[in-house]
Design an enzyme around this catalytic site. Structure first.
Site, PDB file in Angstrom:
ATOM      1  N   ILE A 251       0.859  -1.190   0.000  1.00  0.00           N
ATOM      2  CA  ILE A 251       0.000   0.000   0.000  1.00  0.00           C
ATOM      3  C   ILE A 251       0.893   1.238   0.000  1.00  0.00           C
ATOM      4  O   ILE A 251       1.787   1.363   0.828  1.00  0.00           O
ATOM      5  CB  ILE A 251      -0.910   0.045   1.262  1.00  0.00           C
ATOM      6  CG1 ILE A 251      -1.794  -1.200   1.340  1.00  0.00           C
ATOM      7  CG2 ILE A 251      -1.757   1.322   1.262  1.00  0.00           C
ATOM      8  CD1 ILE A 251      -2.789  -1.330   0.215  1.00  0.00           C
ATOM      9  N   HIS A 252       0.641   2.149  -0.948  1.00  0.00           N
ATOM     10  CA  HIS A 252       1.413   3.396  -0.936  1.00  0.00           C
ATOM     11  C   HIS A 252       0.686   4.584  -1.559  1.00  0.00           C
ATOM     12  O   HIS A 252       1.105   5.720  -1.383  1.00  0.00           O
ATOM     13  CB  HIS A 252       2.737   3.199  -1.688  1.00  0.00           C
ATOM     14  CG  HIS A 252       2.578   3.247  -3.182  1.00  0.00           C
ATOM     15  ND1 HIS A 252       2.109   2.187  -3.914  1.00  0.00           N
ATOM     16  CD2 HIS A 252       2.815   4.241  -4.075  1.00  0.00           C
ATOM     17  CE1 HIS A 252       2.078   2.520  -5.191  1.00  0.00           C
ATOM     18  NE2 HIS A 252       2.494   3.755  -5.322  1.00  0.00           N
ATOM     19  N   ARG A 253      -0.405   4.373  -2.270  1.00  0.00           N
ATOM     20  CA  ARG A 253      -1.088   5.466  -2.975  1.00  0.00           C
ATOM     21  C   ARG A 253      -1.651   6.490  -1.993  1.00  0.00           C
ATOM     22  O   ARG A 253      -2.207   6.142  -0.956  1.00  0.00           O
ATOM     23  CB  ARG A 253      -2.234   4.918  -3.820  1.00  0.00           C
ATOM     24  CG  ARG A 253      -1.796   4.093  -5.008  1.00  0.00           C
ATOM     25  CD  ARG A 253      -1.559   4.957  -6.220  1.00  0.00           C
ATOM     26  NE  ARG A 253      -1.235   4.146  -7.387  1.00  0.00           N
ATOM     27  CZ  ARG A 253      -1.004   4.649  -8.583  1.00  0.00           C
ATOM     28  NH1 ARG A 253      -1.059   5.931  -8.780  1.00  0.00           N
ATOM     29  NH2 ARG A 253      -0.711   3.849  -9.594  1.00  0.00           N
TER      30      ARG A 253
ATOM     31  N   ASP B 165      -2.330  -1.502  -4.057  1.00  0.00           N
ATOM     32  CA  ASP B 165      -2.899  -0.337  -4.752  1.00  0.00           C
ATOM     33  C   ASP B 165      -1.906   0.168  -5.805  1.00  0.00           C
ATOM     34  O   ASP B 165      -2.073   1.241  -6.366  1.00  0.00           O
ATOM     35  CB  ASP B 165      -3.287   0.776  -3.773  1.00  0.00           C
ATOM     36  CG  ASP B 165      -2.101   1.332  -2.985  1.00  0.00           C
ATOM     37  OD1 ASP B 165      -0.954   0.908  -3.240  1.00  0.00           O
ATOM     38  OD2 ASP B 165      -2.328   2.183  -2.098  1.00  0.00           O
TER      39      ASP B 165
ATOM     40  N   ARG C 125       6.042   5.995   3.115  1.00  0.00           N
ATOM     41  CA  ARG C 125       4.884   6.879   3.259  1.00  0.00           C
ATOM     42  C   ARG C 125       3.806   6.220   4.122  1.00  0.00           C
ATOM     43  O   ARG C 125       3.212   6.852   4.994  1.00  0.00           O
ATOM     44  CB  ARG C 125       4.290   7.219   1.882  1.00  0.00           C
ATOM     45  CG  ARG C 125       3.005   8.049   1.972  1.00  0.00           C
ATOM     46  CD  ARG C 125       2.272   8.075   0.636  1.00  0.00           C
ATOM     47  NE  ARG C 125       3.008   8.805  -0.369  1.00  0.00           N
ATOM     48  CZ  ARG C 125       2.801   8.687  -1.667  1.00  0.00           C
ATOM     49  NH1 ARG C 125       1.896   7.828  -2.110  1.00  0.00           N
ATOM     50  NH2 ARG C 125       3.487   9.405  -2.532  1.00  0.00           N
TER      51      ARG C 125
END
Length: 361
Positions: free
Chosen positions: A201-203, A278, A234
């Site tokens: 997950i990073h968006r 994502d 992030r």
């Protein structure tokens, strides 16, 4: 001829490697790494792992707000252009590095080449969507990975010098998956084939919303399967900011680790039971590896993977991830959605011919 290639993130460096190998058969390539991904495992390790040359320029921009980051890149890329005087600038994908390279070259009237052109999510709240649209509209050569991308460009009246060459990520996958198998094994991570879920997950649309990020990890915590989770910087920062890190640490079946190298990621993808992500790039790599993919977004640029039934969009504010995983049955991985694995070769040859024929640009 001299081509200035601008990249700066992990996915872009993956794409640079195969194209660079082909381009350098014909032209002098100058590689600029903006440093948008500044952790060694997120970027620098590629120059050792992927058989690619070290950058000629490492701008060291690092993380910042979109405006500040893009502005710093624009300033430094422009300085490199003045120094190197390239015949063309080549950019990849849809990051701030992409936009900065596009703006610098177009304002200096240098031909711009965009690899991975024509992708659209039609969600302008995504910074990537803004970057890719603006870049396409100032590009002189556009290399699209799919027919859908060609169609998207046509809708925006972009029809000249547009080529469907296939996806350079497929080139990279074919080459690098062999390297991954030789260099790494699942034993390093304490995993067994097809007995774990891989999650990334990073968006911003997920990480910048406490509600969505909480829903994602609550869903993962409810799963019975083991979850292997390389944690993006992030995402880690946001988990700490929102006070969610303890919830993640309490879930024994979720193994959170530092970011892994690209080759390690390929190996993890290949042997996963399913992938929860994502990431646009991971969605495609899941398809290449013939592994079911659950995409935690409301839309995807890679609609083909959804249409053939190998990728499923999931809104965790409305759906039960565990139920979706148990019910999801991928259909056909055999459709050649992304070309024949020779996109890089086509890009090199078309680019050289174009620049020879349009030296007046």
């Amino acid at each position: 001829m001299k081509i200035l290639t601008v990249a700066g993130t992990r996915p872009q460096l993956v794409k640079v490697a195969p194209v660079s190998r082909e381009l350098r058969k014909y032209v002098n390539e100058v590689l600029v790494n903006t440093g948008q991904h500044y952790d060694y495992n997120m970027a620098g390790v590629f120059f050792d792992e992927l058989h690619m040359p070290k950058p000629d320029y490492d701008l060291g921009i690092g993380s910042s707000s979109h405006g500040k980051q893009t502005g710093e890149m624009l300033k430094k890329i422009e300085e490199v252009i003045f120094r190197e005087k390239p015949d063309a600038v080549l950019v990849y994908g849809d990051t701030n590095s992409t936009l900065a390279g596009a703006l610098a070259s177009s304002k200096l009237h240098i031909p711009l080449i965009h690899v991975e052109a024509g992708l659209r999510s039609y969600n302008k709240r995504m910074p990537e969507e803004i970057n890719r649209v603006l870049t396409d509209h100032v590009s002189n050569i556009l290399y699209a990975p799919t027919e859908k991308a060609i169609e998207n460009l046509r809708k925006e009246s972009i029809v000249e010098n547009v080529f469907n060459v296939g996806d350079v990520m497929y080139d990279a996958f074919l080459y690098n998956s062999v390297l991954a198998e030789k260099k790494f094994s699942l034993e390093k991570f304490g995993l067994e084939p097809k007995k774990y879920l891989l999650a990334t997950i990073h968006r911003a649309e997920n990480t910048d919303s406490r509600e969505r990020l909480s829903a994602i990890f609550e869903s993962l915590a409810q799963l019975k399967d083991s979850v292997f989770f390389p944690l993006h910087p992030r995402t880690k920062h946001k988990l700490e900011q929102y006070g969610l890190i303890e919830m993640v640490q309490k879930a024994d079946h979720i193994k959170v680790v530092e970011p892994v190298s690209y080759l390690e990621m390929l190996l993890l993808e290949k042997y996963a039971k399913a992938i929860v992500t994502d990431s646009g790039g991971v969605q495609k790599e899941a398809y290449f590896a013939k592994v079911p993919c659950l995409t935690l977004r409301n839309e995807t640029e890679w609609v083909e993977t959804v249409e053939v039934g190998c990728n499923r969009l999931v809104d965790l504010l409305e759906e039960d991830l565990a139920k979706v995983i148990s019910q999801f049955q991928p259909t056909n991985f055999s459709v050649p959605l992304y070309g024949d694995g020779k996109a890089s070769e086509k890009i090199a040859k078309i680019t050289v011919n174009f620049l020879c024929e349009n030296s007046h640009l």
